[in-house]
Scaffold this motif. Structure first.
Motif, PDB file in Angstrom:
ATOM      1  N   ASP A   1       1.137  -1.549  -0.347  1.00  0.00           N
ATOM      2  CA  ASP A   1       0.204   0.447  -0.118  1.00  0.00           C
ATOM      3  C   ASP A   1       0.609   1.287   0.520  1.00  0.00           C
ATOM      4  OD1 ASP A   1      -2.271   1.411  -0.024  1.00  0.00           O
ATOM      5  OD2 ASP A   1      -2.278   1.832   2.152  1.00  0.00           O
ATOM      6  N   GLY A   2       0.641   2.032  -1.380  1.00  0.00           N
ATOM      7  CA  GLY A   2       1.218   3.256  -0.758  1.00  0.00           C
ATOM      8  C   GLY A   2       2.522   3.659  -2.189  1.00  0.00           C
ATOM      9  N   HIS A   3       2.683   2.200  -2.487  1.00  0.00           N
ATOM     10  CA  HIS A   3       3.390   2.018  -3.754  1.00  0.00           C
ATOM     11  C   HIS A   3       3.103   2.195  -4.890  1.00  0.00           C
ATOM     12  CE1 HIS A   3       6.960   0.954  -1.496  1.00  0.00           C
ATOM     13  NE2 HIS A   3       6.589   0.135  -0.142  1.00  0.00           N
ATOM     14  N   ALA A   4       2.914   3.576  -5.773  1.00  0.00           N
ATOM     15  CA  ALA A   4       2.125   3.983  -6.565  1.00  0.00           C
ATOM     16  C   ALA A   4       3.045   3.409  -7.944  1.00  0.00           C
ATOM     17  CB  ALA A   4       2.491   5.533  -6.870  1.00  0.00           C
ATOM     18  N   GLY A   5       3.863   3.108  -7.327  1.00  0.00           N
ATOM     19  CA  GLY A   5       4.552   2.107  -8.922  1.00  0.00           C
ATOM     20  C   GLY A   5       3.978   0.689  -9.201  1.00  0.00           C
ATOM     21  N   VAL A   6       3.767  -0.245  -8.141  1.00  0.00           N
ATOM     22  CA  VAL A   6       3.221  -1.561  -7.934  1.00  0.00           C
ATOM     23  C   VAL A   6       2.213  -1.202  -8.757  1.00  0.00           C
ATOM     24  CG1 VAL A   6       2.815  -3.543  -6.158  1.00  0.00           C
ATOM     25  CG2 VAL A   6       5.226  -1.506  -5.655  1.00  0.00           C
ATOM     26  N   SER A   7       2.070  -2.317 -10.187  1.00  0.00           N
ATOM     27  CA  SER A   7       0.684  -3.609  -9.884  1.00  0.00           C
ATOM     28  C   SER A   7       0.967  -4.365  -9.204  1.00  0.00           C
ATOM     29  CB  SER A   7       0.971  -3.443 -11.391  1.00  0.00           C
ATOM     30  OG  SER A   7       0.703  -1.513 -11.705  1.00  0.00           O
ATOM     31  N   VAL A   8      -0.578  -4.848  -9.101  1.00  0.00           N
ATOM     32  CA  VAL A   8      -1.193  -6.683  -8.753  1.00  0.00           C
ATOM     33  C   VAL A   8      -1.964  -7.545 -10.165  1.00  0.00           C
ATOM     34  CG1 VAL A   8      -1.338  -7.699  -7.103  1.00  0.00           C
ATOM     35  CG2 VAL A   8      -0.516  -6.134  -6.352  1.00  0.00           C
ATOM     36  N   ALA A   9      -0.976  -7.901 -10.335  1.00  0.00           N
ATOM     37  CA  ALA A   9      -1.345  -9.319 -10.834  1.00  0.00           C
ATOM     38  C   ALA A   9      -2.118 -10.331 -10.778  1.00  0.00           C
ATOM     39  CB  ALA A   9      -0.440  -9.338 -12.857  1.00  0.00           C
ATOM     40  N   VAL A  10      -2.763 -11.493 -11.276  1.00  0.00           N
ATOM     41  CA  VAL A  10      -3.319 -12.675 -10.965  1.00  0.00           C
ATOM     42  C   VAL A  10      -1.803 -13.714 -10.636  1.00  0.00           C
ATOM     43  CG1 VAL A  10      -4.767 -14.414 -10.536  1.00  0.00           C
ATOM     44  CG2 VAL A  10      -5.761 -11.656 -10.397  1.00  0.00           C
ATOM     45  N   HIS A  11      -1.506 -14.340 -10.235  1.00  0.00           N
ATOM     46  CA  HIS A  11      -0.435 -15.775 -10.929  1.00  0.00           C
ATOM     47  C   HIS A  11      -0.836 -16.900 -10.479  1.00  0.00           C
ATOM     48  CE1 HIS A  11       3.486 -17.271 -11.801  1.00  0.00           C
ATOM     49  NE2 HIS A  11       3.956 -17.007 -10.415  1.00  0.00           N
ATOM     50  N   GLY A  12      -2.238 -17.127 -11.430  1.00  0.00           N
ATOM     51  CA  GLY A  12      -2.380 -18.340 -11.281  1.00  0.00           C
ATOM     52  C   GLY A  12      -3.559 -18.674  -9.864  1.00  0.00           C
ATOM     53  N   TRP A  13      -3.711 -19.786  -9.055  1.00  0.00           N
ATOM     54  CA  TRP A  13      -4.872 -19.536  -7.689  1.00  0.00           C
ATOM     55  C   TRP A  13      -3.378 -19.950  -7.141  1.00  0.00           C
ATOM     56  CZ3 TRP A  13      -7.990 -17.797  -4.704  1.00  0.00           C
ATOM     57  CH2 TRP A  13      -8.728 -19.132  -3.454  1.00  0.00           C
ATOM     58  N   ALA A  14      -2.698 -21.182  -6.209  1.00  0.00           N
ATOM     59  CA  ALA A  14      -2.382 -21.931  -5.676  1.00  0.00           C
ATOM     60  C   ALA A  14      -0.825 -21.721  -5.695  1.00  0.00           C
ATOM     61  CB  ALA A  14      -2.767 -22.555  -5.271  1.00  0.00           C
ATOM     62  N   HIS A  15      -0.606 -21.350  -7.081  1.00  0.00           N
ATOM     63  CA  HIS A  15       1.115 -21.862  -7.361  1.00  0.00           C
ATOM     64  C   HIS A  15       1.266 -23.372  -7.028  1.00  0.00           C
ATOM     65  CE1 HIS A  15       5.230 -21.191  -9.429  1.00  0.00           C
ATOM     66  NE2 HIS A  15       4.803 -20.845  -9.338  1.00  0.00           N
ATOM     67  N   ARG A  16       0.182 -24.107  -7.573  1.00  0.00           N
ATOM     68  CA  ARG A  16       0.209 -26.019  -7.111  1.00  0.00           C
ATOM     69  C   ARG A  16       0.199 -26.836  -8.726  1.00  0.00           C
ATOM     70  NH1 ARG A  16      -4.260 -26.252  -4.347  1.00  0.00           N
ATOM     71  NH2 ARG A  16      -2.824 -25.965  -1.806  1.00  0.00           N
ATOM     72  N   ASN A  17       1.425 -27.273  -9.093  1.00  0.00           N
ATOM     73  CA  ASN A  17       1.177 -27.838 -10.353  1.00  0.00           C
ATOM     74  C   ASN A  17       0.400 -29.665 -10.047  1.00  0.00           C
ATOM     75  OD1 ASN A  17       2.525 -29.044 -12.517  1.00  0.00           O
ATOM     76  ND2 ASN A  17       3.706 -30.967 -11.157  1.00  0.00           N
TER      77      ASN A  17
ATOM     78  N   GLU B   1     -12.124 -16.458  -8.332  1.00  0.00           N
ATOM     79  CA  GLU B   1     -11.675 -16.658  -6.652  1.00  0.00           C
ATOM     80  C   GLU B   1     -11.003 -15.633  -6.376  1.00  0.00           C
ATOM     81  OE1 GLU B   1     -11.720 -18.652  -2.521  1.00  0.00           O
ATOM     82  OE2 GLU B   1     -12.394 -19.903  -4.515  1.00  0.00           O
ATOM     83  N   GLY B   2      -9.691 -16.229  -7.422  1.00  0.00           N
ATOM     84  CA  GLY B   2      -8.092 -15.396  -6.908  1.00  0.00           C
ATOM     85  C   GLY B   2      -8.681 -14.114  -7.662  1.00  0.00           C
ATOM     86  N   TYR B   3      -8.969 -13.958  -9.138  1.00  0.00           N
ATOM     87  CA  TYR B   3      -9.514 -12.245  -9.046  1.00  0.00           C
ATOM     88  C   TYR B   3     -10.280 -11.299  -8.477  1.00  0.00           C
ATOM     89  CZ  TYR B   3     -11.026  -8.877 -12.656  1.00  0.00           C
ATOM     90  OH  TYR B   3     -10.612  -7.416 -13.357  1.00  0.00           O
ATOM     91  N   ALA B   4     -10.676 -11.513  -8.055  1.00  0.00           N
ATOM     92  CA  ALA B   4     -12.374 -11.433  -6.812  1.00  0.00           C
ATOM     93  C   ALA B   4     -11.423 -10.677  -5.862  1.00  0.00           C
ATOM     94  CB  ALA B   4     -12.820 -12.146  -6.481  1.00  0.00           C
TER      95      ALA B   4
ATOM     96  N   VAL C   1      -1.379 -14.311 -14.934  1.00  0.00           N
ATOM     97  CA  VAL C   1       0.418 -14.490 -15.079  1.00  0.00           C
ATOM     98  C   VAL C   1       0.535 -16.223 -15.100  1.00  0.00           C
ATOM     99  CG1 VAL C   1       2.640 -14.115 -14.506  1.00  0.00           C
ATOM    100  CG2 VAL C   1       1.659 -12.222 -14.531  1.00  0.00           C
ATOM    101  N   PRO C   2       0.391 -16.997 -16.043  1.00  0.00           N
ATOM    102  CA  PRO C   2       0.050 -18.135 -15.267  1.00  0.00           C
ATOM    103  C   PRO C   2       1.419 -19.235 -14.653  1.00  0.00           C
ATOM    104  CG  PRO C   2      -0.955 -17.838 -17.700  1.00  0.00           C
ATOM    105  CD  PRO C   2      -0.194 -17.311 -17.380  1.00  0.00           C
ATOM    106  N   PRO C   3       1.480 -20.201 -13.671  1.00  0.00           N
ATOM    107  CA  PRO C   3       2.773 -19.967 -12.759  1.00  0.00           C
ATOM    108  C   PRO C   3       3.277 -21.029 -13.975  1.00  0.00           C
ATOM    109  CG  PRO C   3       0.667 -19.733 -11.474  1.00  0.00           C
ATOM    110  CD  PRO C   3      -0.226 -19.541 -12.969  1.00  0.00           C
ATOM    111  N   TRP C   4       4.563 -20.891 -13.504  1.00  0.00           N
ATOM    112  CA  TRP C   4       5.694 -21.755 -14.883  1.00  0.00           C
ATOM    113  C   TRP C   4       5.043 -21.111 -16.704  1.00  0.00           C
ATOM    114  CZ3 TRP C   4       3.264 -25.342 -11.198  1.00  0.00           C
ATOM    115  CH2 TRP C   4       3.393 -25.010  -9.484  1.00  0.00           C
ATOM    116  N   ASN C   5       4.421 -20.284 -16.484  1.00  0.00           N
ATOM    117  CA  ASN C   5       3.878 -20.247 -17.447  1.00  0.00           C
ATOM    118  C   ASN C   5       3.828 -19.971 -18.476  1.00  0.00           C
ATOM    119  OD1 ASN C   5       5.982 -16.909 -17.876  1.00  0.00           O
ATOM    120  ND2 ASN C   5       7.771 -18.058 -17.080  1.00  0.00           N
ATOM    121  N   ARG C   6       2.524 -20.943 -17.687  1.00  0.00           N
ATOM    122  CA  ARG C   6       2.194 -22.366 -19.387  1.00  0.00           C
ATOM    123  C   ARG C   6       0.156 -22.202 -18.941  1.00  0.00           C
ATOM    124  NH1 ARG C   6       6.529 -25.538 -16.746  1.00  0.00           N
ATOM    125  NH2 ARG C   6       7.845 -25.532 -18.582  1.00  0.00           N
ATOM    126  N   ILE C   7      -0.476 -22.704 -19.406  1.00  0.00           N
ATOM    127  CA  ILE C   7      -1.889 -22.493 -19.925  1.00  0.00           C
ATOM    128  C   ILE C   7      -2.061 -23.360 -20.991  1.00  0.00           C
ATOM    129  CG2 ILE C   7      -2.059 -20.462 -20.728  1.00  0.00           C
ATOM    130  CD1 ILE C   7      -3.902 -19.361 -19.042  1.00  0.00           C
TER     131      ILE C   7
END
Length: 254
Positions: free
Chosen positions: A71-87, A113-116, A131-137
């Motif tokens: 909070d307060g870091h104006a240059g930071v954006s947060v993206a959705v990295h899958g759900w639990a980073h579980r293989n 659910e992760g988006y919300a 952003v898919p974990p391991w860059n795969r979707i």
């Protein structure tokens, strides 16, 4: 005096500037779930150079502690990295969380659910980027992403023709298959220069197919001294260079 690889990048950027053009750089850092010393160092570095960063967060693993830290870091954006980073792929396949190994409805429910969850935790910094974990979707999921709310997808490698907006990363600082530390700086710079030539070449059709950005990929949890020194040198060269624009997550979505 700059080392040869940094001098080569400086010369390439000077040529871009002399042509009256600019190149859009962006920084994606993966796997933030909670405050750590590595995250503190990353935030300090990007704040120092006024470089924005898109932080990919696994929604199931995070909470209020990270929300307060960012909070307060104006240059930071947060993206959705899958759900639990579980293989969920079997041992003989490359790791995937968003592959075709589970019912499509299950994967989409987790993404919804992760988006919300991240939108609620990070109301000022959230961006609708997956952003898919391991860059795969699984490619079959792409048609469903707009229905969840996503406006862009980010994996690793040159952008391929797609009806869904791709904003990829192209230079990974980590030597995942070898030392699991920083790659040779010259090799990372070579990737950046290759991407620069790809998007600034004379063939306009090829430029359009390649995309318009240079994405640098980092993982603050596993950085060694070599990564931190590379980032310091890269930002020192590019942050104020007339050929470079470091873009925010909102810029990339737009």
């Amino acid at each position: 005096m700059r080392r040869p690889h940094w001098q080569q990048l400086a010369v390439a950027l000077d040529r871009v500037a002399a042509s009256g053009r600019q190149v859009d750089f962006w920084l994606r850092d993966d796997d933030a779930a909670e405050p750590t010393a590595g995250l503190d160092r990353l935030l300090s570095l990007v704040d120092k150079h006024l470089v924005p960063v898109v932080i990919a967060v696994p929604p199931a693993l995070t909470g209020e502690a990270l929300a307060r830290r960012l909070d307060g870091h104006a240059g930071v954006s947060v993206a959705v990295h899958g759900w639990a980073h579980r293989n969920h792929a079997p041992p003989e396949e490359k790791k995937q969380e968003l592959g075709a190994h589970r019912p499509r409805s299950t994967v989409l429910d987790e993404l919804t659910e992760g988006y919300a969850r991240l939108q609620a935790l990070f109301p000022r910094s959230f961006v609708p980027m997956l952003v898919p974990p391991w860059n795969r979707i699984d490619g079959a999921l792409l048609d469903d992403l707009p229905g969840v709310g996503f406006a862009a997808l980010s994996v690793f490698g040159p952008e391929k023709p797609s009806l869904f907006k791709l904003v990829n990363t192209h230079a990974d600082v980590m030597d995942w298959q070898g030392t699991r530390g920083c790659r040779e700086h010259a090799a990372i710079v070579a990737d950046i220069i290759a991407r620069l030539r790809q998007i600034c070449g004379d063939d306009e059709k090829r430029r359009d197919q390649a995309g318009r950005t240079i994405g640098v990929l980092t993982h603050h949890l596993v950085h060694d001294a070599g990564v931190w020194s590379f980032m310091e040198e890269l930002f020192t060269l590019t942050a104020a260079h007339p050929a470079c624009r470091w873009r925010t997550g909102a810029d990339l979505i737009a």
